[in-house]
Design an enzyme around this catalytic site. Structure first.
Site, short mmCIF file in Angstrom:
data_model
loop_
_atom_site.label_atom_id
_atom_site.label_comp_id
_atom_site.label_asym_id
_atom_site.label_seq_id
_atom_site.Cartn_x
_atom_site.Cartn_y
_atom_site.Cartn_z
CB THR A 282 -37.08 -46.25 18.19
OG1 THR A 282 -35.74 -46.61 18.53
CG2 THR A 282 -37.06 -45.08 17.24
CB VAL A 283 -42.03 -47.54 17.64
CG1 VAL A 283 -43.48 -47.27 17.26
CG2 VAL A 283 -41.21 -47.89 16.40
CD GLU B 153 -51.75 -47.67 7.82
OE1 GLU B 153 -50.91 -48.19 7.05
OE2 GLU B 153 -52.94 -47.51 7.53
N GLY C 152 -43.95 -47.62 7.60
CA GLY C 152 -43.90 -46.53 8.58
C GLY C 152 -45.05 -45.56 8.49
N GLY D 209 -26.87 -44.77 10.98
CA GLY D 209 -27.92 -45.44 11.75
C GLY D 209 -29.05 -45.97 10.91
CE LYS E 102 -40.89 -52.92 6.63
NZ LYS E 102 -39.77 -52.01 6.25
N GLY F 194 -38.47 -44.80 11.51
CA GLY F 194 -38.12 -43.65 12.34
C GLY F 194 -39.16 -43.44 13.42
#
Lengths: 427, 427
Positions: free
Chosen positions: A13-14, A129, A134, A187, A205, A302
């Site tokens: 995805t990324v 980053e 995100g 999702g 995180k 995302g």
């Protein structure tokens, strides 16, 4: 115009997002940077897989060395995720003096020190980053923009899945199980949702953010984490009556006793800027001694929001290469501060107690609190039939005292159950 | 450890904050940076003035050259404000190849191009984080963190004075004059408040943000600005009934016709993240093609929040000096895009009309709208005595059409007055 070569480790995805942004915004990126960015090689598991993306097949390889050691690759971008083999590949790239960009929180939250030591020895830089929140540029904000501040505290909503679930529970009255299954349908939650709902993702995180903010290495296993599966519609309803919403918070604070770093649900006043962060959005609230209160809001996950952060890092790395500088950003953990055990921390607490509706019940409960130096700020009592819901909010109290009072409450003959105990974020 | 010399031009509110942060956080700044920052000289008008600050008297001078040309001054920090002589001093410092940090929006919004041309010719850098939105690091976010994005729009609450006034009007029901005098009492508004309440301060800031975001120079005189003095309690009340609050917004958007850059009050849905920005706080909402919606929130003014931004810039400059690089950040305005005149822009509008309460009134008004292709999204009618308050919200319409319809309305015998026209921020 000069050109820098990018090697991608991963095209999930990324990785797909990074490739798309580099293609679609290539012109404006080149104009802003004063240099072109060219994807040279991409590591994939299966070169034949249809990714819905037009990638020239000669860019794809299944051999990591073709990416890491490619002479035209100046910047290695790790977007494969997981600890191994990502750790090994990143270390190899750094050892070769390449600039490295990663989006990998699992890796950073466990092996940050090793990675920065190797980067420093090789006089190169590691950028990350995208590993937290995100598209929100919180790493650069903490490392650079707010670097003149002593950071007092960070309070983050940094897990989109749980924030979506809590938003649906709050706004639609769903129970936890139904909201979770909705999140899965959209999702937003994985088939195995434990890392999200048990607060482990947020713990990774906040370990990274705390390490930067307080210049002291905090690793994932050191972070106390409590999830949201015990939150019931009744808690949300009573919280609202008291002027609060419920959020999964990741907190990091510096106190006189040391660092407090933890993840747990909390009642957040509707007046707090974090209260209005809805759905899958993330936000990080930062209090600094000079800047005061700040908050940074956006999409925490995302394809494209994460790619925004990754490509931003690639541009930072390329700008340095353009000016012939590597190794500008060493490890920022130059101190080692103690962590305060959660029992020693202080919070305000919300308790929902099921009690027999009989005279003297509240007196008995209040007495148990008093014996452990817990004082009360608010009480709601709602009776249905023979059982009363007693909702109590305490003043600030040491967690160990609250837990001792809770044990005593459970033994009272008038108390059927302590249905929930949730911390309250002080304003 | 290396040390870099700082020369301060000015020791007013911001200068004092910068001095304090450099003193009080000197140790942690040195550890984070790997270099010490030492204030070498400070330009003041009156060295004898009591500033409530222990500054060694030998640091103070009334001669700007003693700061700008001091051999030990590596970084010149301009915190005097105003256009001249600040412009001259900054240009001199840049010409000598010094790194320059400024907090001066007036200067940037008028002479940005000249300053960057001189910096570029001298191969040095000019930093200006504190010129917009105080402690919120929006300049670095736009120039670096979001640099991979095509920015679609920026919507800012970037004037604390007007946001305070509107918050007091909304939450306490004050009228404009009373809220303004409260703001003055708290020191949030100047004795001559025009630059704030007429939107001129926000116009300077959005000119700077638009220039960066769209890579096209926008100057202060090109920005359409409308203030908040015509907002009445009735508007706030009707807006709330419709689900909106009223904010002074600074907008910059790229459309097919060019850039739209303007400042005006607007109805903002309670669901929009900007709606919860209260009191003197600022926030900048940014929409990028990859990152999606983001928002950055904090204090837009004040001694220490502004100093946080200035010292952050000083640290960036010093880090470059430590690694031997100057001139990393050229002017980002490499295009010149046309500005769309405000009459050509499209918005939704709120109108409050005082009309005679007689059959057929609404039909007449609706007819006037229809002749100019203005269609209605919502209508509220409230009658008191013989006069009706008619509140209308239009669908998206070209501003010129709305204004033509407004002129026609004013001529209708049933319309006593068009009491207010305010734009509505689309969701």
């Amino acid at each position: 115009m000069r050109s820098f070569g990018i090697g991608l480790l991963g095209l999930g995805t990324v990785g797909r997002g990074v490739y798309r942004v580099l293609q679609e915004n290539g012109e404006i990126i080149a104009s802003r940077l004063g240099a072109r960015l060219e994807v040279v090689k991409i590591l994939v598991r299966d070169p034949k897989k249809d990714r819905g993306l037009a990638v020239p097949p000669e860019l794809l390889t299944t051999d990591p060395q073709e990416v890491i050691s490619h002479p035209a690759v100046d910047i290695v971008v790790e977007v494969m995720g997981g600890v191994e083999p990502a750790r090994r590949y990143v270390l190899q790239a750094l050892e070769q003096g390449k600039m490295v960009v990663t989006a990998n929180k699992d890796l950073l939250a466990l092996h940050g020190r090793e990675l920065f030591d190797v980067a420093s020895a090789a006089r190169t830089d590691l950028f990350f980053e995208a590993s937290v929140a995100g598209g929100i540029p919180i790493i650069k904000i903490l490392k650079e923009s707010l670097a003149a501040n002593r950071i007092r505290e960070i309070i983050g909503i940094i897990n989109g899945t749980t924030n979506y679930i809590l938003t649906r529970m709050s706004e639609e009255g769903l129970d936890f199980a139904l909201a979770l299954s909705e999140a899965q349908k959209h999702g937003y939650a994985e088939a195995d949702p434990r890392a999200d709902i048990e607060g482990l993702d947020a713990a990774r995180k906040i370990a990274i953010l705390a390490s930067i903010a307080f210049n002291s290495r905090v690793t994932f296993p050191e972070v106390y984490a409590e999830g949201i599966s015990r939150i019931e519609p009744a808690d949300i309803k009573y919280a609202r009556e008291l002027g609060y919403t419920i959020k999964l918070l990741a907190l990091a604070r510096e106190t006189e006793k040391g660092l407090e770093v933890r993840v747990h649900p909390a009642l957040v006043s509707f007046k707090h800027p974090l209260a209005s962060v809805r759905d899958v959005f993330n936000a990080v609230f930062v209090r600094g001694d000079a800047v005061g209160e700040t908050m940074f809001y956006g999409r925490g996950a995302g394809e494209l929001p994460t790619a925004s952060a990754v490509v931003g890092d690639i541009m930072t790395a390329a700008r340095q290469l353009l000016h012939g500088v590597k190794g500008m950003w060493g490890c920022t953990c130059f101190e080692q501060k103690p962590l305060v055990p959660v029992e020693e921390t202080e919070s305000c607490f919300y308790l929902r107690i099921k009690a027999v509706d009989r005279p003297g019940v509240l007196a008995g409960i209040a007495g148990a609190f008093g014996r452990h130096e817990v004082s009360l700020a608010a009480v709601i009592q709602k009776t249905t039939g023979e059982v009363a819901d007693l909702v109590l909010v305490t003043h600030r109290v040491k967690e160990a005292n609250l837990r001792a009072a809770e044990e005593e409450l459970k033994k009272l003959p008038t108390v059927e159950a302590v249905a929930n105990v949730i911390r309250v974020l002080e304003e």
